[in-house]
Design an enzyme around this catalytic site. Structure first.
Site, PDB file in Angstrom:
ATOM      1  N   PRO A   1      -7.408  54.859  78.467  1.00 14.66           N
ATOM      2  CG  PRO A   1      -8.266  53.986  80.370  1.00 14.66           C
ATOM      3  CD  PRO A   1      -6.982  53.904  79.662  1.00 14.66           C
TER       4      PRO A   1
ATOM      5  CG  ASP B   1      -5.411  57.109  82.470  1.00 14.24           C
ATOM      6  OD1 ASP B   1      -6.673  56.771  82.426  1.00 14.24           O
ATOM      7  OD2 ASP B   1      -3.687  56.903  82.339  1.00 14.24           O
ATOM      8  CG  HIS B   2     -12.478  57.063  83.017  1.00 13.04           C
ATOM      9  ND1 HIS B   2     -13.500  56.644  84.480  1.00 13.04           N
ATOM     10  CD2 HIS B   2     -13.993  57.587  82.416  1.00 13.04           C
ATOM     11  CE1 HIS B   2     -14.395  57.351  84.460  1.00 13.04           C
ATOM     12  NE2 HIS B   2     -14.972  56.928  83.217  1.00 13.04           N
ATOM     13  NE  ARG B   3      -5.266  53.920  82.755  1.00 13.53           N
ATOM     14  CZ  ARG B   3      -3.796  53.700  82.088  1.00 13.53           C
ATOM     15  NH1 ARG B   3      -2.381  52.166  81.812  1.00 13.53           N
ATOM     16  NH2 ARG B   3      -2.452  54.740  81.462  1.00 13.53           N
ATOM     17  CB  VAL B   4      -5.909  58.679  87.431  1.00 15.51           C
ATOM     18  CG1 VAL B   4      -5.604  59.432  88.456  1.00 15.51           C
ATOM     19  CG2 VAL B   4      -4.315  57.404  86.746  1.00 15.51           C
TER      20      VAL B   4
END
Ligand code: CAO
Length: 455
Positions: free
Chosen positions: A249, A427-430
């Site tokens: 994402p 990376d939007h997860r991080v």
């Protein structure tokens, strides 16, 4: 007279204890140069070991399940006189083959074909069968790794399935750990032909990406066409890019850096070096300053030097920076190791050398491994802004476009400033938006005044 060629595990980078998951030939089989002998599989990639010569397999030194590393003897292949001469020509180190021929009754001389010493040959334009073989590395394709579609199959089985137009993601594997074997693909096709099985047309379950099949169009119906096979690099990078684009994402954040002073400084130093006739000093490039500034920003914001590993975040304490290099065969990403310990001259020289090697197809696998963060600079070509794709398992990539003079309001008037467009995909997860923007703002400040990197 026949000669025996030893086939050893070539340079496979840092991979150690890699299990053999499939033997593709048996003793007595006739093989052609470049035919795959066996498949190895590490956590990250599946590698076919190609035969360096044409001949007959006389002995297999390993079996399925054995773990191997670079240099391990895999098989013996008996070659005719013509093929043996070819090996000798390609590999001067194999001096045994040039020795006077022994009488017919003596055992065939053993010629080693150490593909490892010609690392990178796999990517060399105009490869011939005389070039010692490199492992064919196949990264997981997107269809294999998308949620709900885990397909394990060796490159040869994938090729076989592709030839038959079969999507391996739809085939159940009966091999070890659910691996898809050639017989599974055959059984699947038989099932379709006999009507016992139907291609997956089930309604979307909501979990995975239930994508439409790729459109199959006869373009020749509409006009003249020419079909060109994709290069190996394009195939490998294409599979990786598809996975990264589909699974991460990612969001791209844009920023402008004022590089008026930096560019003036760069040009001035290059001019001084030219005048002094100092040939040892590398030409300073904007890329070298970008690497320097990115390392500094990663030190300030360590989430950018991280990778997701299951439920953990791995934070790296080293700073290896990859940079995209445009080559005649496709995109490659050489890696500058320990960039935090290097000055801008060294970074400029090393990136220039690596880019040259990439274009000449001379990079070794190790030159492309271990990156923490990637810079993709198209500024030498043009562009305003673009959204680069994160190079997994990294969590961010910086896209750089062409600098241009722009009117900037200084509080009293518009002044001309040289502006460098930066596009950071994260990376939007991080990395959330606030952090990404802080990184970008800091990066722009550094490039605006490199004295800040000393603070
Ligand atoms: N703005 C304006 N000019 C720039 C610039 C920028 N951002 N970056 C480089 N330039 C100039 C350089 O100063 C150089 O000019 P001079 O010869 O007058 O000094 C000229 O453009 C050519 O530079 P270059 O691109 O050859 O060299 P580099 O060190 O800047 O870049 C490399 C090296 C390897 C990054 C580059 O050659 C390359 O391959 N870029 C393409 C990367 C790519 O394909 N990315 C897309 C990946 S996603 O598909």
């Amino acid at each position: 007279m026949a000669q025996i060629v030893e086939v050893k595990v070539p340079d496979i980078g840092d991979f150690k204890d890699v299990p053999i998951i499939e033997l593709l030939v048996k003793v007595g089989d006739q093989v052609k140069a470049e035919d795959s002998l066996m498949t190895l599989e590490s956590d990250k990639a599946t590698m076919d070991i190609p035969c360096p010569v044409s001949g007959v397999v006389t002995e297999l030194k390993v079996q399925v399940g054995d773990k191997v590393a670079e240099g391990v003897l895999l098989a013996l292949v008996s070659v005719g006189a013509g093929a043996a001469a070819a090996v000798v020509a390609a590999q001067p180190a194999a001096a045994a083959a040039t020795a006077p021929q022994p009488p017919a009754a003596t055992p065939a001389p053993v010629v080693s074909a150490p593909a490892a010493s010609v690392a990178g040959a796999d990517f060399r334009p105009g490869d011939t069968e005389l070039v010692p073989a490199q492992p064919r590395i196949s990264m997981p394709g997107p269809a294999d790794r998308l949620p709900g579609r885990t397909a394990h199959a060796s490159p040869s089985v994938r090729r076989f399935a592709r030839d038959l137009g079969v999507d391996v993601g739809k085939v159940s594997g009966t091999g070890p750990k659910g691996r898809i074997l050639q017989s599974d693909v055959q059984a699947w096709v038989k099932g379709i032909v006999s009507g016992a099985a139907t291609p997956a047309t089930a309604a979307p379950s909501g979990g995975g990406l239930d994508l439409l099949p790729w459109p199959k169009i006869d373009f020749a119906k509409f006009g003249t066409i020419e079909v060109q096979p994709l290069s190996r690099i394009k195939k490998i990078s294409g599979a990786n890019l598809s996975r990264n684009w589909a699974m991460i994402p990612a969001v791209t954040y844009h920023e402008d850096a004022d590089i008026t002073e930096l560019e003036a400084f760069r040009l001035q130093v290059n001019k001084e070096n030219e005048k002094s006739g100092d040939k040892s000093a590398a030409k300073l490039t904007m890329l070298a300053f970008l690497i320097k500034a990115c390392v500094k920003a990663m030190q300030k914001y360590p989430e950018f030097n991280a990778s997701i590993d299951g439920d953990n975040l791995v934070l790296k304490k080293y700073f290896h920076i990859g940079f995209a290099a445009d080559t005649p065969n496709g995109l490659m990403v050489p890696v500058i190791k320990n960039a935090d310990t290097k000055g801008v001259f060294e970074l400029a020289r090393e990136s220039g050398e690596l880019a040259k090697q990439a274009r000449e197809g001379k990079l070794k696998p190790g030159d492309m491994q271990g990156a923490c963060f990637t810079i993709s600079s198209v500024g030498g070509i043009g562009g305003t802004y673009f959204a680069p794709i994160v190079n997994a398992p990294e969590v961010a990539i910086l896209g750089v476009s062409k600098s241009a003079m722009k009117p900037v309001w200084d509080g009293k008037a518009f002044v001309p400033r040289l502006t460098l467009p930066l596009s950071l995909t994260a990376d939007h997860r991080v990395i959330d938006g606030a952090l990404a923007t802080r990184f970008n703002v800091y990066l722009a400040q550094l490039l605006g005044d490199m004295r800040r990197s000393m603070l």
